[in-house]
Design a protein around this motif. Sequence first.
Motif, PDB file in Angstrom:
ATOM      1  N   LEU A 176       2.559  -3.476  -9.094  1.00  0.00           N
ATOM      2  CA  LEU A 176       1.650  -4.311  -8.304  1.00  0.00           C
ATOM      3  C   LEU A 176       1.969  -5.787  -8.482  1.00  0.00           C
ATOM      4  N   LYS A 204      -5.516  -5.069  -6.352  1.00  0.00           N
ATOM      5  CA  LYS A 204      -5.961  -3.835  -5.673  1.00  0.00           C
ATOM      6  C   LYS A 204      -7.014  -4.163  -4.624  1.00  0.00           C
ATOM      7  N   SER A 217      -4.415  -6.888 -12.010  1.00  0.00           N
ATOM      8  CA  SER A 217      -4.151  -5.686 -11.207  1.00  0.00           C
ATOM      9  C   SER A 217      -5.365  -5.301 -10.382  1.00  0.00           C
ATOM     10  N   SER A 218      -6.558  -5.390 -10.968  1.00  0.00           N
ATOM     11  CA  SER A 218      -7.759  -5.001 -10.221  1.00  0.00           C
ATOM     12  C   SER A 218      -8.010  -5.961  -9.052  1.00  0.00           C
ATOM     13  N   TRP A 269       2.393   1.670  -3.401  1.00  0.00           N
ATOM     14  CA  TRP A 269       1.342   2.168  -4.291  1.00  0.00           C
ATOM     15  C   TRP A 269       1.194   3.687  -4.156  1.00  0.00           C
ATOM     16  N   GLN A 317       0.832  -1.204   0.000  1.00  0.00           N
ATOM     17  CA  GLN A 317       0.000   0.000   0.000  1.00  0.00           C
ATOM     18  C   GLN A 317       0.867   1.255   0.000  1.00  0.00           C
ATOM     19  N   LEU A 362      -6.560  -1.254  -2.117  1.00  0.00           N
ATOM     20  CA  LEU A 362      -6.053  -0.074  -2.796  1.00  0.00           C
ATOM     21  C   LEU A 362      -7.168   0.554  -3.630  1.00  0.00           C
ATOM     22  N   SER A 363      -7.117   1.863  -3.764  1.00  0.00           N
ATOM     23  CA  SER A 363      -8.137   2.509  -4.599  1.00  0.00           C
ATOM     24  C   SER A 363      -7.484   3.227  -5.749  1.00  0.00           C
TER      25      SER A 363
END
Length: 158
Positions: free
Chosen positions: A123, A152, A148-149, A43, A40, A157-158
């Motif tokens: 990521l 997340k 990746s989504s 990111w 995080q 993660l947003s």
Amino acid sequence: PIDIFRKENEFYFITEFLQDFTTLEELTHLPINKKKQIIQNIWKSVNILHNNNIIHSDLQPRNIMVHPKTLKVRIIDFDNSLFIHHKNCRYYQNLFFLKYLNYTKEGMYTPNELKELELKYVLAVMYWFLFRSNELPKEDFLKTIPSSSEIKKILNLS
């Protein structure tokens, strides 16, 4: 960074002395919740770079310093980084992460495409490194990890 300045075509980042920080490579023994927090923080750091139109282009565990107690992250080694100042980025075809992702495109990349691809690479590599293996993955590793989504979502993660 403490300061950023430009001299002709080069940028200089001045950062604090990273006392007690260690490379990400040395923290693979941490529990999962701490590994998630590190990703995080990575990111967030990459997003700060991208919001300032900077592509690091060589983000890998040895270029990420982490404080073992606070889990604060500092990205180092900006030798290959790029400041994106054009709408289209035709001369960025040779970026390390594009080769690693085996991603090629006819024509030019937009800055947003480069940012998205670097985030995807970061990521995926950090997920692999911290949760799957203590080595960098082989080039075909993207087939073996979540998208990746999905990563997340796993990492909130947003």
